[in-house]
Design an enzyme around this catalytic site. Sequence first.
Site, mmCIF file in Angstrom:
data_model
loop_
_atom_site.group_PDB
_atom_site.id
_atom_site.type_symbol
_atom_site.label_atom_id
_atom_site.label_comp_id
_atom_site.label_asym_id
_atom_site.label_seq_id
_atom_site.Cartn_x
_atom_site.Cartn_y
_atom_site.Cartn_z
ATOM 1 N N HIS A 157 82.177 98.386 18.616
ATOM 2 C CA HIS A 157 82.320 98.361 17.163
ATOM 3 C C HIS A 157 83.751 98.628 16.704
ATOM 4 C CE1 HIS A 157 81.479 102.804 17.547
ATOM 5 N NE2 HIS A 157 82.383 102.859 16.586
ATOM 6 N N ASP A 205 77.452 99.300 23.314
ATOM 7 C CA ASP A 205 78.572 99.546 22.410
ATOM 8 C C ASP A 205 79.870 99.780 23.180
ATOM 9 O OD1 ASP A 205 79.831 99.720 19.957
ATOM 10 O OD2 ASP A 205 79.523 101.881 19.777
ATOM 11 N N ASN A 251 88.114 108.802 16.379
ATOM 12 C CA ASN A 251 87.835 109.217 17.759
ATOM 13 C C ASN A 251 87.034 108.161 18.522
ATOM 14 O OD1 ASN A 251 87.903 112.507 16.807
ATOM 15 N ND2 ASN A 251 88.679 111.966 18.836
ATOM 16 N N SER A 252 86.424 107.246 17.810
ATOM 17 C CA SER A 252 85.547 106.271 18.443
ATOM 18 C C SER A 252 86.288 105.470 19.500
ATOM 19 C CB SER A 252 84.995 105.320 17.374
ATOM 20 O OG SER A 252 83.954 104.556 17.895
ATOM 21 N N GLY A 277 60.596 94.498 33.519
ATOM 22 C CA GLY A 277 59.518 93.604 33.103
ATOM 23 C C GLY A 277 58.332 94.332 32.518
#
Length: 514
Positions: A131, A161, A259-260, A316
């Site tokens: 992101h 992410d 900080n991401s 599965g």
Amino acid sequence: MKKFGLTLLTAFVGGAMALGGYRLVENKYASNMSFEDKQKVYLASNHMSPATTLSSAGQTDFTEAAAAVTPAVVYIRTTYSSQPDNGQQSQLQQMFGDMFGQRVRPQMAPEMASGSGVIISPDGYIVTNNHVVDKAEKIEVVTNDHQDFKAKVIGTDPSTDLALIKIEGHDLPIVKLGNSDNVRVGEWVLAVGNPFKLTSTVTAGIVSAKGRNIGIIGSEDNQDENQNPFGRTQYQGQPKLNKAIESFIQTDAAINPGNSGGALVNTNGELIGINSAIASHTGSYEGYGFAIPINLAKKVLDDIEKYGAVKRGYVGISFKELDQDAAQQLHIDRTVGLYVDQVIPGGGAAQAGLEKGDIITKVEGNKVYESSDLQERVGRLEPGDKIHLTVLRGNDEKNFTVTLKPEAPVAKVAVSKSAEELFNKFGASFIPVSSTQKAKFHINAGVVVTQVRDGGLFDYTEVPVGSVITEINRQPIANIDDIDHALNNLKNGLLTISGYYPDGSKLRSTIQVQ
């Protein structure tokens, strides 16, 4: 004397040849090495020995770890192209802009955002969050010593992410990859990043929990939810991305906007996680930060570097995480484990012998308490790899070895002009339900959402891929023509969609399209 000089010369030439041969072999095989192996070669060639593993409780001086990590944590600036609309907003923007809290106004200059990243390879590979760089037109990286680089995206993985980007450089400082399996609740950790554009900031805290599944990856923004400073919100409902893999390390080290994508490290300066999210009512730090464990990230990053995408294997099955409420609903007395509610025909679990109603109690011999205990372990593996599951069937405990299968491809169907027009109207594509899906959802007919375009109608209504549509405005939907007919016969501009989310829960959404 001459003999000594000859011996010295011979030793020198031999050493040079050995070093040259080493470099030749290193360059030849580097492309086939994992990032962890590349780091071992780099550390060995630079005479850097890994730090001795110590209990964090016995080492509260963080200066060495901070000094080792900070040079390899970078500041990332992203630019997003935004053209002036001169009042010519799209119909969807006009309809839904205010409703969803978007800033619908002319943009005369590119929009900017920022985050953090961690250099993991001396030749310029950097790990960050998906992101942070998603849909960015331009990515700039500023290193700790104030060098500016243009970065390119090597690949992204929205399911975790994570993103891998690269700058052109050599002999760059790196953060040593650690082992997140060895992380213990209560141990000291450091978060290193660029909060509020304050570059090279180090904060300290402890590991609060492991294996957290907070439903944040792929969730949509809701104004009433707990805001996340990284442009995401706490999940309260059906996520758009139904294949998210979450098993976060929770920490109380201060993490804030910027900080991401930064580093979560132990007191030895080893990378154990990539900071990704916080839980907050205010949009700033409230004591709950979450990082992607590095052992999960290693597989993702190596796959992206080698193949450009992540190769995943699948057990599965679909399952429910057991607790007191789930146990009562299923009329069972077991409150811990994963209840298998569907076994996909032809999948690895079906071939191994798992059945509906089995309760998964262990994965690779480790007790299962949450869905993340299975998801993270599978997320590290590839198609063809095996995983050992222990299940409770009735009163008997049974062991199974499941060979993971690649994801079943979506059936390809010819796209008619009507389907193309429908995609443009809805921002989504559909195919008729299969016999398996009819049985799963207990329906006679319907269509499956196979694609959702960003910014389209279905994107705004939070109808994810895999959902089954059975009715539109109370008209039964059996094929694409039925959808087209319903869309062209709206009453008062209201569109009510009914059906089921991928997990089987009921879907009902009403929106105004005039």
